[in-house]
Design an enzyme around this catalytic site. Structure first.
Site, PDB file in Angstrom:
ATOM      1  N   ASP A  37       0.858  -1.190   0.000  1.00  0.00           N
ATOM      2  CA  ASP A  37       0.000   0.000   0.000  1.00  0.00           C
ATOM      3  C   ASP A  37       0.897   1.243   0.000  1.00  0.00           C
ATOM      4  O   ASP A  37       2.127   1.135  -0.177  1.00  0.00           O
ATOM      5  CB  ASP A  37      -1.009  -0.041   1.162  1.00  0.00           C
ATOM      6  N   HIS A  38       0.293   2.413   0.221  1.00  0.00           N
ATOM      7  CA  HIS A  38       1.068   3.662   0.177  1.00  0.00           C
ATOM      8  C   HIS A  38       2.172   3.687   1.237  1.00  0.00           C
ATOM      9  O   HIS A  38       3.257   4.200   0.992  1.00  0.00           O
ATOM     10  CB  HIS A  38       0.140   4.865   0.353  1.00  0.00           C
TER      11      HIS A  38
ATOM     12  N   CYS B  63       3.010  -3.184   4.111  1.00  0.00           N
ATOM     13  CA  CYS B  63       2.181  -2.043   4.502  1.00  0.00           C
ATOM     14  C   CYS B  63       2.828  -1.430   5.738  1.00  0.00           C
ATOM     15  O   CYS B  63       3.970  -1.776   6.072  1.00  0.00           O
ATOM     16  CB  CYS B  63       0.712  -2.437   4.696  1.00  0.00           C
ATOM     17  N   GLY B  64       2.134  -0.532   6.416  1.00  0.00           N
ATOM     18  CA  GLY B  64       2.761   0.168   7.525  1.00  0.00           C
ATOM     19  C   GLY B  64       3.200  -0.753   8.641  1.00  0.00           C
ATOM     20  O   GLY B  64       4.341  -0.714   9.098  1.00  0.00           O
ATOM     21  N   THR B  65       2.283  -1.602   9.091  1.00  0.00           N
ATOM     22  CA  THR B  65       2.575  -2.528  10.198  1.00  0.00           C
ATOM     23  C   THR B  65       2.781  -3.962   9.739  1.00  0.00           C
ATOM     24  O   THR B  65       3.191  -4.807  10.536  1.00  0.00           O
ATOM     25  CB  THR B  65       1.394  -2.556  11.182  1.00  0.00           C
TER      26      THR B  65
ATOM     27  N   ARG C 135       6.835   0.846   8.309  1.00  0.00           N
ATOM     28  CA  ARG C 135       6.999   1.950   9.267  1.00  0.00           C
ATOM     29  C   ARG C 135       7.863   1.555  10.464  1.00  0.00           C
ATOM     30  O   ARG C 135       8.098   2.374  11.349  1.00  0.00           O
ATOM     31  CB  ARG C 135       5.624   2.449   9.734  1.00  0.00           C
TER      32      ARG C 135
ATOM     33  N   ARG D  47       8.373 -32.682  11.766  1.00  0.00           N
ATOM     34  CA  ARG D  47       7.285 -32.333  12.680  1.00  0.00           C
ATOM     35  C   ARG D  47       6.592 -31.029  12.256  1.00  0.00           C
ATOM     36  O   ARG D  47       5.398 -30.844  12.527  1.00  0.00           O
ATOM     37  CB  ARG D  47       7.804 -32.218  14.117  1.00  0.00           C
ATOM     38  N   HIS D  48       7.335 -30.165  11.565  1.00  0.00           N
ATOM     39  CA  HIS D  48       6.742 -28.894  11.141  1.00  0.00           C
ATOM     40  C   HIS D  48       5.723 -29.113  10.024  1.00  0.00           C
ATOM     41  O   HIS D  48       4.766 -28.359   9.898  1.00  0.00           O
ATOM     42  CB  HIS D  48       7.834 -27.924  10.693  1.00  0.00           C
TER      43      HIS D  48
ATOM     44  N   HIS E  35      10.103 -23.282   9.724  1.00  0.00           N
ATOM     45  CA  HIS E  35       9.070 -23.919  10.556  1.00  0.00           C
ATOM     46  C   HIS E  35       7.665 -23.822   9.967  1.00  0.00           C
ATOM     47  O   HIS E  35       6.856 -24.722  10.163  1.00  0.00           O
ATOM     48  CB  HIS E  35       9.050 -23.280  11.954  1.00  0.00           C
TER      49      HIS E  35
HETATM   50  C1  RB5 Z   1      -2.076   2.737   6.428  1.00  0.00           C
HETATM   51  O1  RB5 Z   1      -2.153   3.946   7.108  1.00  0.00           O
HETATM   52  C2  RB5 Z   1      -1.926   1.596   7.407  1.00  0.00           C
HETATM   53  O2  RB5 Z   1      -3.099   1.415   8.139  1.00  0.00           O
HETATM   54  C3  RB5 Z   1      -1.546   0.331   6.671  1.00  0.00           C
HETATM   55  O3  RB5 Z   1      -0.372   0.538   5.962  1.00  0.00           O
HETATM   56  C4  RB5 Z   1      -1.278  -0.898   7.529  1.00  0.00           C
HETATM   57  O4  RB5 Z   1      -0.396  -0.602   8.574  1.00  0.00           O
HETATM   58  C5  RB5 Z   1      -2.474  -1.629   7.977  1.00  0.00           C
HETATM   59  O5  RB5 Z   1      -2.399  -2.691   8.607  1.00  0.00           O
END
Ligand code: RB5
Length: 146
Positions: free
Chosen positions: A12-13, A69-71, A113, A136-137, A102
């Site tokens: 994503d952005h 993505c961010g997270t 981020r 086992r995995h 695994h």
């Molecule tokens: C975008 O702002 C953010 O929500 C997205 O990149 C991501 O972290 C969502 O899980």
């Protein structure tokens, strides 16, 4: 495991810049990259990029993918809705390694981020050069599907 010939990638952005950096790194290693977008830092919705990459792996066009993505949470949640997709979030190379050895993960999800380019490259390189251990995995991975 040797690096794959081709990899699907999407972001994503929030992941756009890191996607561009990883693409340059991987293309420098002569790996063919199919970029499912996004193609600018303009705000977009992460499922719109997770699903095409997951579909391409589900239908065997690609064996492996990278999603950013961010997270990494949203993009992993969307990808893991697909049958046969094991999308693993990694922010250090030890986690990337175990995601392969695994969990037989086929998509690595990176939190743009929370990691820098060098850490992301280490994660990706480790992920794509680590074999699934099986044994086992394999039994445990087989139990993931419901
Ligand atoms: C975008 O702002 C953010 O929500 C997205 O990149 C991501 O972290 C969502 O899980």
């Amino acid at each position: 495991m040797t690096l794959p010939d081709k990899i699907a990638i999407g972001a994503d952005h929030a992941g756009f810049e890191l996607k561009e950096q990883l693409k340059a790194y991987l293309e420098g290693l002569n790996i063919e990259i199919h970029d499912y977008g996004t193609h600018s830092p303009e705000s977009v919705d992460y499922p719109d990029f997770a699903h095409p990459v997951a579909n391409a792996i589900e239908n065997n066009t690609f064996r492996f993918g990278i999603l950013i993505c961010g997270t990494a949470n949203g993009i992993a949640m969307a990808a893991n809705k697909h049958q046969g997709i094991r999308a693993a979030i990694a922010w250090k190379s030890e986690i990337a390694k175990m995601a392969r050895s695994h969990n037989d993960a086929n998509i690595i999800c990176l939190p743009a981020r929370f990691i820098d380019e060098e850490e992301a490259i280490q994660c990706v390189h480790t992920f794509f050069t680590t074999d699934f251990e099986g044994g086992r995995h394999e039994r445990r991975v087989d139990k993931i599907s419901c």
